[in-house]
Design a protein around this motif. Sequence first.
Motif, PDB file in Angstrom:
ATOM      1  N   GLN A   1     -76.336 141.331  15.420  1.00 12.16           N
ATOM      2  CA  GLN A   1     -74.948 141.660  15.084  1.00 12.16           C
ATOM      3  C   GLN A   1     -74.722 141.587  13.575  1.00 12.16           C
ATOM      4  O   GLN A   1     -74.081 142.459  12.978  1.00 12.16           O
TER       5      GLN A   1
ATOM      6  N   GLU B   1     -64.776 146.500  15.701  1.00 10.04           N
ATOM      7  CA  GLU B   1     -65.069 147.348  16.883  1.00 10.04           C
ATOM      8  C   GLU B   1     -65.887 146.576  17.924  1.00 10.04           C
ATOM      9  O   GLU B   1     -65.729 146.803  19.124  1.00 10.04           O
ATOM     10  N   ILE B   2     -66.727 145.638  17.469  1.00 11.92           N
ATOM     11  CA  ILE B   2     -67.465 144.815  18.439  1.00 11.92           C
ATOM     12  C   ILE B   2     -66.476 143.948  19.228  1.00 11.92           C
ATOM     13  O   ILE B   2     -66.535 143.870  20.454  1.00 11.92           O
TER      14      ILE B   2
ATOM     15  N   LEU C   1     -71.816 150.108  22.443  1.00 19.36           N
ATOM     16  CA  LEU C   1     -71.511 150.776  21.172  1.00 19.36           C
ATOM     17  C   LEU C   1     -72.734 151.503  20.612  1.00 19.36           C
ATOM     18  O   LEU C   1     -72.622 152.618  20.093  1.00 19.36           O
TER      19      LEU C   1
ATOM     20  N   LEU D   1     -73.470 149.775  10.311  1.00 20.71           N
ATOM     21  CA  LEU D   1     -73.642 150.578  11.528  1.00 20.71           C
ATOM     22  C   LEU D   1     -72.547 150.289  12.547  1.00 20.71           C
ATOM     23  O   LEU D   1     -72.155 151.165  13.316  1.00 20.71           O
ATOM     24  N   LEU D   2     -72.072 149.062  12.588  1.00 24.65           N
ATOM     25  CA  LEU D   2     -70.935 148.685  13.431  1.00 24.65           C
ATOM     26  C   LEU D   2     -70.031 147.773  12.613  1.00 24.65           C
ATOM     27  O   LEU D   2     -70.497 147.133  11.667  1.00 24.65           O
TER      28      LEU D   2
ATOM     29  N   LEU E   1     -76.293 144.651  11.945  1.00 32.46           N
ATOM     30  CA  LEU E   1     -75.530 145.876  12.240  1.00 32.46           C
ATOM     31  C   LEU E   1     -74.289 145.955  11.370  1.00 32.46           C
ATOM     32  O   LEU E   1     -73.927 147.025  10.864  1.00 32.46           O
TER      33      LEU E   1
ATOM     34  N   LEU F   1     -77.419 155.476  18.593  1.00 35.47           N
ATOM     35  CA  LEU F   1     -78.394 154.692  17.824  1.00 35.47           C
ATOM     36  C   LEU F   1     -79.530 154.188  18.703  1.00 35.47           C
ATOM     37  O   LEU F   1     -80.631 153.918  18.211  1.00 35.47           O
TER      38      LEU F   1
ATOM     39  N   LEU G   1     -72.439 145.298  22.411  1.00 32.47           N
ATOM     40  CA  LEU G   1     -73.352 145.885  21.424  1.00 32.47           C
ATOM     41  C   LEU G   1     -74.119 147.049  22.037  1.00 32.47           C
ATOM     42  O   LEU G   1     -74.232 148.118  21.425  1.00 32.47           O
TER      43      LEU G   1
END
Lengths: 108, 204
Positions: free
Chosen positions: A77, A90-91, B28, A85-86, A80, B34, B25
């Motif tokens: 996490q 949003e997570i 997404l 990338l995230l 990312l 990805l 995760l």
Amino acid sequence: MNGAHDLGGMHGFGAISPEPDEPVFHADWERRAFAITLAMGAYGRWNLDMSRYARERMEPAEYLRTSYYEHWIHGLQLLLIEQGLLSAAEIEARMQRIAAETDAGAES
Amino acid sequence: MNELPMSHHKHNDPLPETVLRVKALESLLVEKGLVDPAALDALIDTYETKVGPRNGARVVARAWADPAYRERLLSDASAAIAELGFSGRQGEDMVVLENTPQVHNMVVCTLCSCYPWPVLGLPPVWYKSAPYRARAVAEPRAVLEEFGCSLPEDVEVRVWDSTAEVRYLVLPMRPRGTDALNQAQLAELVTRDSMIGTALPRSP
């Protein structure tokens, strides 16, 4: 980095307790955590040293309290988010959505 | 050592939000293209059913039966292991440690859980646990005793701390009374723990 992960020689952890006939994974979330971590490693935005450093940055008390694949997920996490990338938001939102869907499913 | 909470670190239940976080995760990452869900399933299948300590046992049995192979294994382990078709992720740079009547080798990763995946599969929970990582380097003989492995006092115990780059495989001593066995029968005697160095191979 001399963090909680640097366990060599530390006292007080007790017996080792091997598990007879241990399965490769103990729960489905471990399978999925393993696979998304490997797949994102292969994606090529970070190397193994970056992955390890991300896991080692877990808060020390939490590192010692949690299991191997939880370290992996923490590291994944972090990478990312750091690599753009995230986003953390949003997570968080996706977690809330999945929790709400699961609750709705349980009630129906 | 008694029942302190930390001694139960072998396999804790996940934090409540962990399962949810993994689902979020994955969802997404798939949605953004990805990761490929089929590739995820293939990875899980590979490590759950195809890669494991039976691979390493074949390497050890071959080394016991074939002196030329043993020489290659000790001089260039990655290449000799690849001869049997085992290579790849987390086994790119392998070193084989030979046990002798004078020296017993034992492997740990104090910093995390580095382990030779192509020959042993994914590590067991105890190998990744705080007690093993902390104690293997401080009191290896006590750790070996806990695994039921009692070595004579005059045997030197060498503990090897793995790194992300170099992964170790222990080549245990061939048990006595195995002269008549073929490689497949020899491989049956080679346990995972004997290749980590926390145990000796089975006797026939």
